[in-house]
Scaffold this motif. Structure first.
Motif, PDB file in Angstrom:
ATOM      1  N   GLY A 116     -46.443  16.918   2.227  1.00 37.35           N
ATOM      2  CA  GLY A 116     -45.304  16.019   2.058  1.00 37.35           C
ATOM      3  C   GLY A 116     -45.582  14.599   2.519  1.00 37.35           C
ATOM      4  N   ARG A 164     -44.855  19.378  -9.413  1.00 33.78           N
ATOM      5  CA  ARG A 164     -44.042  19.620  -8.210  1.00 33.78           C
ATOM      6  C   ARG A 164     -44.814  20.473  -7.204  1.00 33.78           C
ATOM      7  N   VAL A 165     -44.420  20.287  -5.942  1.00 33.91           N
ATOM      8  CA  VAL A 165     -44.946  21.081  -4.833  1.00 33.91           C
ATOM      9  C   VAL A 165     -43.768  21.738  -4.137  1.00 33.91           C
ATOM     10  N   GLU A 166     -43.827  23.053  -3.937  1.00 31.73           N
ATOM     11  CA  GLU A 166     -42.749  23.788  -3.290  1.00 31.73           C
ATOM     12  C   GLU A 166     -43.298  24.546  -2.086  1.00 31.73           C
ATOM     13  N   ILE A 167     -42.591  24.430  -0.969  1.00 30.45           N
ATOM     14  CA  ILE A 167     -42.919  25.161   0.252  1.00 30.45           C
ATOM     15  C   ILE A 167     -41.751  26.088   0.554  1.00 30.45           C
ATOM     16  N   ARG A 223     -41.122  22.456   6.206  1.00 28.56           N
ATOM     17  CA  ARG A 223     -42.291  21.591   6.290  1.00 28.56           C
ATOM     18  C   ARG A 223     -43.481  22.339   6.889  1.00 28.56           C
ATOM     19  N   ASP A 266     -47.369  12.499   0.815  1.00 28.54           N
ATOM     20  CA  ASP A 266     -47.392  11.710  -0.414  1.00 28.54           C
ATOM     21  C   ASP A 266     -46.718  12.529  -1.499  1.00 28.54           C
ATOM     22  N   GLU A 267     -46.443  11.892  -2.623  1.00 25.52           N
ATOM     23  CA  GLU A 267     -45.778  12.584  -3.716  1.00 25.52           C
ATOM     24  C   GLU A 267     -46.669  12.599  -4.945  1.00 25.52           C
ATOM     25  N   SER A 296     -52.500  16.423   1.315  1.00 28.22           N
ATOM     26  CA  SER A 296     -51.451  15.464   1.678  1.00 28.22           C
ATOM     27  C   SER A 296     -50.200  15.679   0.844  1.00 28.22           C
ATOM     28  N   LEU A 297     -50.367  16.038  -0.415  1.00 25.94           N
ATOM     29  CA  LEU A 297     -49.210  16.320  -1.271  1.00 25.94           C
ATOM     30  C   LEU A 297     -48.480  17.576  -0.797  1.00 25.94           C
ATOM     31  N   ILE A 298     -49.248  18.607  -0.442  1.00 28.04           N
ATOM     32  CA  ILE A 298     -48.627  19.838   0.054  1.00 28.04           C
ATOM     33  C   ILE A 298     -47.908  19.582   1.371  1.00 28.04           C
ATOM     34  N   SER A 354     -44.190  26.787  11.838  1.00 26.80           N
ATOM     35  CA  SER A 354     -44.156  26.840  10.386  1.00 26.80           C
ATOM     36  C   SER A 354     -44.890  28.084   9.911  1.00 26.80           C
TER      37      SER A 354
END
Length: 269
Positions: free
Chosen positions: A76, A84-87, A91, A78-79, A72-74, A167
């Protein structure tokens, strides 16, 4: 040893300097906590993961270890509490355990809805939806509603809809857990073929060791709460893999032993 070439030297010689290769997904120092009546619960602790472009990574662990929270964090949704999470490419697409198709729309219209939200022109939507249904081997299912399809076929439509998001990162949260063994076996083969065809990066959550070994290039075993990456395996076995194959079986036994050890350790805490 080959001498190092600086950017200035490369420019002077006319040699192109390629930019560094960025991971498709980067999870850096991620912690996640939730407030409860009896205090703060730490669900994820210091998660560090890089997923390379085109890589298939399986997140493996027992129920409640935080796999779905991390996904869920990956995604987006939830935070993180910290980290940090970077894609790298916008999205990610997300596929759940339940197909979550709109029952009043046909298979094709479910896919077209995503295309419309992406701004794809109306004249291009049906051909693209038909193309995606063909990719998941559901030619001719455009006009069928979800109740007319089997469980495996509904999951294929859900996969086609996820791919319609265009994506480069596909997140999958135990998408085959509710299916019977034979259907799951077929969809493992199909997912491998689609992954190889599209070149997307896949992060696949499962609690099934054999499933992880059959599908993944890399397997990350998460500990019980607080969730952290406890062990990692690179799976160099060629595809397609058979679940009954001796190499798959041997690695599955090794990983199962580690999983049991993590569960025992958690029970003693």
């Amino acid at each position: 040893m080959r001498p190092t070439v600086t950017a200035d030297q490369a420019a002077a010689s006319g040699t192109a300097v390629l930019p560094p290769r960025h991971p498709a997904v980067r999870v850096a120092g991620v912690h996640k906590t939730f407030s409860r009546a009896d205090g703060v619960q730490t669900v994820l602790h210091d998660i560090n993961i890089d997923v390379e472009p085109g890589e298939f990574v399986c997140l493996l662990g027992s129920s409640g270890c935080g796999k779905s929270t991390l996904l869920s964090l990956i995604a987006g949704l939830d935070e993180p509490t910290s980290g940090r999470v970077e894609i790298a490419s916008g999205r990610p697409a997300l596929m759940f355990q339940e197909h979550a198709l709109f029952p009043w729309l046909t298979a094709g219209r479910n896919i077209e809805l995503v295309l419309r939200l992406r701004g794809v022109p109306k004249a291009e939507r049906r051909p693209r939806a038909e193309e995606l249904l063909g990719l998941v081997r559901l030619q001719g299912a455009y006009g069928k509603r979800p109740h007319e399809l089997s469980g495996g076929m509904r999951q294929r439509v859900a996969l086609a809809r996820a791919l319609a998001q265009d994506s480069q990162v596909l997140l999958m949260d135990e998408p085959f857990a509710a299916l019977d063994a034979i259907t799951r076996d077929v969809l493992h083969e199909e997912l491998t073929r689609i992954w190889e065809t599209t070149g997307v990066s896949v992060v696949f959550v499962t609690h099934n060791v054999r499933e992880a070994v059959r599908l993944g290039q890399r397997i990350l075993l998460m500990s019980c709460r607080p969730g952290r990456v406890a062990h990692e395996w690179k799976v160099d076995l060629p595809q397609p893999r058979r679940p009954e194959g001796p190499d798959v079986a041997a690695l599955s036994v090794e990983i199962t032993d580690q999983l049991r050890e993590e569960i025992r350790r958690h029970a003693q805490d």
